[in-house]
Motif scaffolding. Structure first.
Motif, PDB file in Angstrom:
ATOM      1  N   ASP A 185       0.797  -1.111  -0.041  1.00 44.74           N
ATOM      2  CA  ASP A 185       0.042  -0.102   0.138  1.00 44.74           C
ATOM      3  C   ASP A 185       0.887   1.068  -0.016  1.00 44.74           C
ATOM      4  O   ASP A 185       1.579   1.416   0.689  1.00 44.74           O
ATOM      5  CB  ASP A 185      -0.945   0.116   1.232  1.00 44.74           C
ATOM      6  N   PRO A 186       0.919   1.936  -1.189  1.00 42.02           N
ATOM      7  CA  PRO A 186       2.015   2.950  -1.141  1.00 42.02           C
ATOM      8  C   PRO A 186       1.389   4.265  -0.411  1.00 42.02           C
ATOM      9  O   PRO A 186       1.374   5.450  -0.906  1.00 42.02           O
ATOM     10  CB  PRO A 186       2.030   3.265  -2.625  1.00 42.02           C
ATOM     11  N   VAL A 187       1.288   4.289   0.916  1.00 46.91           N
ATOM     12  CA  VAL A 187       0.835   5.292   1.653  1.00 46.91           C
ATOM     13  C   VAL A 187       1.630   6.147   1.437  1.00 46.91           C
ATOM     14  O   VAL A 187       2.710   6.458   1.974  1.00 46.91           O
ATOM     15  CB  VAL A 187       0.644   4.645   2.997  1.00 46.91           C
ATOM     16  N   MET A 188       0.991   7.537   1.172  1.00 50.99           N
ATOM     17  CA  MET A 188       1.826   8.764   1.221  1.00 50.99           C
ATOM     18  C   MET A 188       0.813  10.096   0.671  1.00 50.99           C
ATOM     19  O   MET A 188       1.382  11.188   1.104  1.00 50.99           O
ATOM     20  CB  MET A 188       2.811   8.730   0.145  1.00 50.99           C
ATOM     21  N   ALA A 189      -0.429   9.837   0.305  1.00 56.03           N
ATOM     22  CA  ALA A 189      -1.042  10.945   0.071  1.00 56.03           C
ATOM     23  C   ALA A 189      -2.527  10.686  -0.129  1.00 56.03           C
ATOM     24  O   ALA A 189      -2.945   9.668  -0.110  1.00 56.03           O
ATOM     25  CB  ALA A 189      -0.462  11.385  -1.495  1.00 56.03           C
ATOM     26  N   ASP A 190      -3.360  11.755  -0.128  1.00 55.17           N
ATOM     27  CA  ASP A 190      -4.721  11.591  -0.255  1.00 55.17           C
ATOM     28  C   ASP A 190      -5.407  13.090  -0.710  1.00 55.17           C
ATOM     29  O   ASP A 190      -4.833  14.074  -0.645  1.00 55.17           O
ATOM     30  CB  ASP A 190      -5.463  11.030   0.906  1.00 55.17           C
ATOM     31  N   ASN A 191      -6.475  13.146  -1.480  1.00 51.26           N
ATOM     32  CA  ASN A 191      -7.061  14.025  -1.586  1.00 51.26           C
ATOM     33  C   ASN A 191      -6.064  15.052  -2.514  1.00 51.26           C
ATOM     34  O   ASN A 191      -6.123  16.432  -2.401  1.00 51.26           O
ATOM     35  CB  ASN A 191      -7.782  14.908  -0.410  1.00 51.26           C
ATOM     36  N   GLY A 192      -5.276  14.473  -3.281  1.00 54.70           N
ATOM     37  CA  GLY A 192      -4.537  15.567  -4.063  1.00 54.70           C
ATOM     38  C   GLY A 192      -3.181  16.087  -3.604  1.00 54.70           C
ATOM     39  O   GLY A 192      -2.383  16.766  -4.200  1.00 54.70           O
ATOM     40  N   LYS A 193      -2.914  15.564  -2.184  1.00 60.09           N
ATOM     41  CA  LYS A 193      -1.687  16.113  -1.542  1.00 60.09           C
ATOM     42  C   LYS A 193      -0.732  15.098  -0.724  1.00 60.09           C
ATOM     43  O   LYS A 193      -1.489  14.118  -0.146  1.00 60.09           O
ATOM     44  CB  LYS A 193      -2.263  17.184  -0.428  1.00 60.09           C
ATOM     45  N   GLY A 253       7.925  -5.278  -8.308  1.00 57.15           N
ATOM     46  CA  GLY A 253       7.978  -6.808  -7.629  1.00 57.15           C
ATOM     47  C   GLY A 253       6.852  -7.059  -6.793  1.00 57.15           C
ATOM     48  O   GLY A 253       6.988  -8.280  -6.203  1.00 57.15           O
ATOM     49  N   ALA A 254       5.971  -6.102  -6.226  1.00 54.46           N
ATOM     50  CA  ALA A 254       4.609  -6.605  -5.415  1.00 54.46           C
ATOM     51  C   ALA A 254       3.800  -7.510  -6.290  1.00 54.46           C
ATOM     52  O   ALA A 254       3.605  -7.325  -7.646  1.00 54.46           O
ATOM     53  CB  ALA A 254       4.246  -5.337  -5.179  1.00 54.46           C
ATOM     54  N   ASP A 255       3.024  -8.092  -5.693  1.00 53.78           N
ATOM     55  CA  ASP A 255       2.037  -8.951  -6.272  1.00 53.78           C
ATOM     56  C   ASP A 255       0.837  -8.238  -6.495  1.00 53.78           C
ATOM     57  O   ASP A 255       0.051  -8.245  -7.378  1.00 53.78           O
ATOM     58  CB  ASP A 255       1.542 -10.235  -5.219  1.00 53.78           C
ATOM     59  N   VAL A 256       0.388  -7.238  -5.450  1.00 51.64           N
ATOM     60  CA  VAL A 256      -0.631  -6.244  -5.615  1.00 51.64           C
ATOM     61  C   VAL A 256      -0.299  -4.838  -4.930  1.00 51.64           C
ATOM     62  O   VAL A 256       0.329  -5.040  -3.869  1.00 51.64           O
ATOM     63  CB  VAL A 256      -1.962  -6.726  -4.664  1.00 51.64           C
ATOM     64  N   ILE A 257      -0.522  -3.862  -5.623  1.00 50.80           N
ATOM     65  CA  ILE A 257      -0.499  -2.575  -5.031  1.00 50.80           C
ATOM     66  C   ILE A 257      -1.675  -2.034  -4.694  1.00 50.80           C
ATOM     67  O   ILE A 257      -2.724  -2.293  -5.721  1.00 50.80           O
ATOM     68  CB  ILE A 257       0.542  -1.609  -5.858  1.00 50.80           C
ATOM     69  N   LEU A 258      -1.838  -1.202  -3.782  1.00 50.59           N
ATOM     70  CA  LEU A 258      -3.209  -0.639  -3.410  1.00 50.59           C
ATOM     71  C   LEU A 258      -3.206   0.879  -3.312  1.00 50.59           C
ATOM     72  O   LEU A 258      -3.642   1.586  -2.354  1.00 50.59           O
ATOM     73  CB  LEU A 258      -3.656  -1.034  -2.049  1.00 50.59           C
ATOM     74  N   PRO A 259      -2.975   1.510  -4.345  1.00 44.79           N
ATOM     75  CA  PRO A 259      -2.940   3.091  -4.245  1.00 44.79           C
ATOM     76  C   PRO A 259      -4.184   3.776  -4.265  1.00 44.79           C
ATOM     77  O   PRO A 259      -5.129   3.216  -4.908  1.00 44.79           O
ATOM     78  CB  PRO A 259      -2.010   3.475  -5.517  1.00 44.79           C
ATOM     79  N   ASN A 260      -4.316   4.856  -3.754  1.00 42.93           N
ATOM     80  CA  ASN A 260      -5.782   5.600  -4.133  1.00 42.93           C
ATOM     81  C   ASN A 260      -5.481   6.428  -5.216  1.00 42.93           C
ATOM     82  O   ASN A 260      -4.319   6.340  -5.603  1.00 42.93           O
ATOM     83  CB  ASN A 260      -6.197   6.346  -2.789  1.00 42.93           C
ATOM     84  N   ILE A 261      -6.245   7.311  -5.874  1.00 45.23           N
ATOM     85  CA  ILE A 261      -6.029   7.811  -6.921  1.00 45.23           C
ATOM     86  C   ILE A 261      -4.818   8.879  -6.726  1.00 45.23           C
ATOM     87  O   ILE A 261      -3.807   9.205  -7.844  1.00 45.23           O
ATOM     88  CB  ILE A 261      -7.174   8.535  -7.662  1.00 45.23           C
ATOM     89  N   THR A 262      -4.785   9.686  -5.763  1.00 47.66           N
ATOM     90  CA  THR A 262      -3.678  10.672  -5.437  1.00 47.66           C
ATOM     91  C   THR A 262      -2.272  10.000  -5.420  1.00 47.66           C
ATOM     92  O   THR A 262      -1.544  10.429  -6.323  1.00 47.66           O
ATOM     93  CB  THR A 262      -4.010  11.361  -4.188  1.00 47.66           C
TER      94      THR A 262
END
Ligand code: PXL
Length: 274
Positions: free
Chosen positions: A105-113, A132-141
């Motif tokens: 889960d590339p946790v780093m941002a939300d709502n454009g920021k 190399g990940a099997d699944v990534i879970l980004p939000n749109i930002t």
């Protein structure tokens, strides 16, 4: 017996990261090991916070695990720092069982920021963890940041989303579950792409933005995959769990910093029995 290792921060107060992942994945019936990336007094949506980085202890922990043949059937990473990314890759390379699942889960941002504390160069580092990940879970930002694209706000369509998923796989992940996708004002959900087919799951859109819902979704999704659900089933159970958690929080205006996922855990356990 499956054993998942989750690597993310402990925000002591705030219902995000490890204080969500540990109970949720455990409720999924999966042994959950933790590698805390940092300790914060509370998450960074509060006015102020203390931050203690734990990168320094990671190599020592890895040495102990290797010496005792401790290994993992799944890895799930969340909020981490740039310096930790090479160490995390080493841990995955050296402690993975055969066919271990890697969920980023590339946790780093939300709502454009970007979240407070992450520099403009961080998305490129996170892209390396996605490789190399099997699944990534980004939000749109996060997807926009990973791809160096402009954030579209709410003005996008299905071809935009599907093209974005195709480009995300070019980072080197096998599949993507893009979250926060909505084509109307009634439904919010995700688009799953494995390089072959696109699948969607939409749940009820509730007109509030609540902190930590990404972590609730990702933890539940990871737990469900470990339970043998496919990605579409995992997304459905996780999105419904998020909605239930939000519904159990909206009546309490003082609870602005997270969701009462604890009250939704019995429903999650029942959903997994089906
Ligand atoms: O929920 C994502 C998250 C995780 N960890 C910390 C955060 C945030 C989002 O703000 O601040 C410390």
């Amino acid at each position: 017996m499956q054993r998942l290792l989750t690597i993310q921060d402990i925000s002591c107060v705030g219902q995000c990261s490890l204080t969500v992942a540990l109970p949720v994945i455990s409720a999924c019936g999966i042994e959950t090991a933790v590698l805390p990336s940092s300790v914060l007094s509370n998450h960074t949506a509060f006015k102020s916070w203390s931050f203690n980085d734990l990168t320094g202890g990671m190599d020592e922990i890895l040495e102990q695990w290797k010496a005792q043949n401790i290994d993992f059937s799944a890895f799930y990473t969340g909020y981490v720092s740039a310096e930790q990314i090479p160490v995390i890759k080493k841990i995955i390379a050296q402690c993975a069982r055969k066919d271990a699942l890697v969920i980023v889960d590339p946790v780093m941002a939300d709502n454009g920021k970007l979240y407070a504390g992450f520099g403009e160069d961080f998305p490129a580092k996170m892209a390396e963890l996605c490789n190399g990940a099997d699944v990534i879970l980004p939000n749109i930002t996060e997807a926009c940041l990973l791809l160096g694209e402009k954030y579209p706000g709410s003005s996008y369509d299905k071809p935009f989303i599907e093209n974005m998923c195709k480009n995300l796989l070019k980072l080197g992940a096998k599949a993507v579950c893009l979250t926060g996708v909505s084509f109307n004002d009634k439904e919010l959900g995700c688009c799953i792409y494995d390089g072959e087919k696109f699948e969607y799951y939409f749940a009820q859109k509730i007109d509030v933005s609540m902190h930590g819902t990404g972590d609730v979704f990702a933890s539940c999704f990871a737990g469900c995959l470990c339970r043998g659900k496919n990605m579409r089933q995992a997304a459905q159970i996780a999105a419904d769990f998020v909605v239930d958690s939000i519904l159990k929080t909206v009546d309490d205006p003082s609870h602005w910093y997270g969701v009462n996922f604890e009250k939704a855990l019995p429903g999650l356990i029942k959903a997994l029995e089906k």
